[in-house]
Design an enzyme around this catalytic site. Structure first.
Site, PDB file in Angstrom:
ATOM      1  N   LEU A   1     -13.645  25.842 -10.714  1.00  0.00           N
ATOM      2  CA  LEU A   1     -13.346  27.353 -10.218  1.00  0.00           C
ATOM      3  C   LEU A   1     -11.936  27.606 -10.134  1.00  0.00           C
ATOM      4  O   LEU A   1     -11.363  28.630 -10.551  1.00  0.00           O
ATOM      5  CB  LEU A   1     -14.093  27.632  -8.957  1.00  0.00           C
ATOM      6  CG  LEU A   1     -13.977  28.982  -8.404  1.00  0.00           C
ATOM      7  CD1 LEU A   1     -14.416  30.096  -9.494  1.00  0.00           C
ATOM      8  CD2 LEU A   1     -14.633  29.136  -6.963  1.00  0.00           C
TER       9      LEU A   1
ATOM     10  N   ASN B   1      -8.144  27.318  -2.481  1.00  0.00           N
ATOM     11  CA  ASN B   1      -9.512  27.025  -3.098  1.00  0.00           C
ATOM     12  C   ASN B   1      -9.910  25.529  -3.030  1.00  0.00           C
ATOM     13  O   ASN B   1     -11.244  25.505  -2.976  1.00  0.00           O
ATOM     14  CB  ASN B   1      -9.107  27.325  -4.592  1.00  0.00           C
ATOM     15  CG  ASN B   1     -10.446  26.497  -5.521  1.00  0.00           C
ATOM     16  OD1 ASN B   1     -11.441  27.025  -5.738  1.00  0.00           O
ATOM     17  ND2 ASN B   1     -10.212  25.551  -6.067  1.00  0.00           N
TER      18      ASN B   1
ATOM     19  N   THR C   1     -22.250  24.034 -11.181  1.00  0.00           N
ATOM     20  CA  THR C   1     -21.180  22.743 -11.236  1.00  0.00           C
ATOM     21  C   THR C   1     -21.789  21.632 -10.797  1.00  0.00           C
ATOM     22  O   THR C   1     -22.990  21.726 -10.104  1.00  0.00           O
ATOM     23  CB  THR C   1     -20.033  22.910 -10.711  1.00  0.00           C
ATOM     24  OG1 THR C   1     -20.276  23.139  -9.446  1.00  0.00           O
ATOM     25  CG2 THR C   1     -19.309  24.165 -11.268  1.00  0.00           C
TER      26      THR C   1
ATOM     27  N   LYS D   1     -17.325  26.354   6.342  1.00  0.00           N
ATOM     28  CA  LYS D   1     -16.943  27.714   5.557  1.00  0.00           C
ATOM     29  C   LYS D   1     -17.211  28.998   6.820  1.00  0.00           C
ATOM     30  O   LYS D   1     -16.438  29.723   6.770  1.00  0.00           O
ATOM     31  CB  LYS D   1     -18.033  27.925   4.718  1.00  0.00           C
ATOM     32  CG  LYS D   1     -17.562  27.189   3.407  1.00  0.00           C
ATOM     33  CD  LYS D   1     -16.216  27.331   2.776  1.00  0.00           C
ATOM     34  CE  LYS D   1     -15.772  26.413   1.588  1.00  0.00           C
ATOM     35  NZ  LYS D   1     -14.637  26.335   1.200  1.00  0.00           N
TER      36      LYS D   1
ATOM     37  N   ASP E   1      -1.599  17.715  -2.091  1.00  0.00           N
ATOM     38  CA  ASP E   1      -2.801  17.238  -1.446  1.00  0.00           C
ATOM     39  C   ASP E   1      -3.039  17.769   0.025  1.00  0.00           C
ATOM     40  O   ASP E   1      -2.109  17.603   0.951  1.00  0.00           O
ATOM     41  CB  ASP E   1      -2.640  15.613  -1.319  1.00  0.00           C
ATOM     42  CG  ASP E   1      -3.885  15.028  -0.738  1.00  0.00           C
ATOM     43  OD1 ASP E   1      -4.799  15.779  -0.177  1.00  0.00           O
ATOM     44  OD2 ASP E   1      -3.928  13.764  -0.648  1.00  0.00           O
TER      45      ASP E   1
ATOM     46  N   TYR F   1     -20.376  21.221   5.239  1.00  0.00           N
ATOM     47  CA  TYR F   1     -19.960  22.178   4.374  1.00  0.00           C
ATOM     48  C   TYR F   1     -20.128  23.709   4.819  1.00  0.00           C
ATOM     49  O   TYR F   1     -19.287  24.520   4.852  1.00  0.00           O
ATOM     50  CB  TYR F   1     -20.766  22.147   3.068  1.00  0.00           C
ATOM     51  CG  TYR F   1     -20.466  23.026   2.006  1.00  0.00           C
ATOM     52  CD1 TYR F   1     -19.010  23.071   1.395  1.00  0.00           C
ATOM     53  CD2 TYR F   1     -20.853  24.236   1.865  1.00  0.00           C
ATOM     54  CE1 TYR F   1     -18.367  23.797   0.530  1.00  0.00           C
ATOM     55  CE2 TYR F   1     -20.570  25.117   0.669  1.00  0.00           C
ATOM     56  CZ  TYR F   1     -19.369  25.067   0.164  1.00  0.00           C
ATOM     57  OH  TYR F   1     -18.713  25.922  -0.805  1.00  0.00           O
TER      58      TYR F   1
END
Length: 236
Positions: A13, A80, A189, A160, A53, A156
């Site tokens: 992405l 991103n 993906t 978010k 990084d 995860y």
């Protein structure tokens, strides 16, 4: 000329977003942990590779210094960079699992934003796009009929949710900027084997949001501090 920085942009992405923005005339800085890999990804699309990084303070500060010296300003920051972490059920998630994901998805986003805020403040139309996920929606994850409720991704999804709150806090603090969180779509993906959309499709919405300072998806008066997907607002 619009100057844009994208973190985590050597593949998927991030790379597709860089390709589309470079094609639209942006001066794109493609953030890469491995500079050689970044240069290989950037050259075919007309972008500029930069070693970045998000988990390393020295790397981030050096990147900010580089952009300041070379471009003098930053108009768009696209946060991103992100990792999925383990798909283990909640009973098996450890603090170390959480720390690993948060180091990139949350602390890395804050580290980069903090370092580049002074450069963004020199832009006439500063924009920050934080790539979030519908998996960070408390409303959807608490709805047993939703796809998000089936995600066994404690680290995860919660990271978010944190990104969404951070977005609101920055938007409140910097009303002169357009700062929004976006769910780009369900990209197919290795990161998301259940995805149904292409990188091209998902990147299109990020590209639209990158222009939020001037002609975003809702026009010149694009709001700030929102959580959006292509079809409109995502419930918090």
């Amino acid at each position: 000329m619009t100057t844009t920085l994208i973190t985590g942009a050597t593949r998927g992405l991030g790379l597709e977003t860089a390709r589309q923005l470079a094609g639209a005339g942006h001066t794109v800085y493609l953030g890469a942990r491995d500079l050689k890999q970044g240069q290989e990804a950037a050259k075919p699309i007309g972008a500029h590779a930069i070693q970045l990084d998000v988990t390393d303070e020295e790397s981030v500060q050096a990147a900010a210094k580089h952009v300041r010296a070379e471009a003098g300003t930053l108009d768009v920051l696209i946060n991103n960079a992100g990792i999925s972490g383990t798909w283990n059920p909640p009973a098996e998630i450890t603090a170390a699992d959480m720390e690993s994901v948060y180091a990139t998805n949350v602390f890395g986003l804050v580290r980069v934003t903090h370092a580049f805020l002074p450069l963004l403040d020199t832009s006439s139309n500063p924009v920050i796009v934080n790539v979030s996920s519908s998996g960070g929606s408390l409303t959807r994850c608490s709805d047993p009929t939703s796809l998000e409720a089936t995600f066994p991704m404690v680290a995860y999804c919660s990271s978010k949710s944190a990104v969404n709150m951070i977005t609101v806090q920055y938007a409140n603090a910097f009303p002169q900027m357009r700062i929004n969180a976006v769910h780009p779509g369900s990209i197919a993906t290795d990161f998301n084997p259940r995805g149904t959309q292409s990188a091209e499709e998902c990147a299109e919405f990020i590209v639209r949001m990158a222009d939020a300072g001037t002609n975003g998806p809702t026009g010149p008066a694009t709001p700030t501090g929102t959580f959006l997907e292509a079809d409109g607002p995502v419930p918090w």
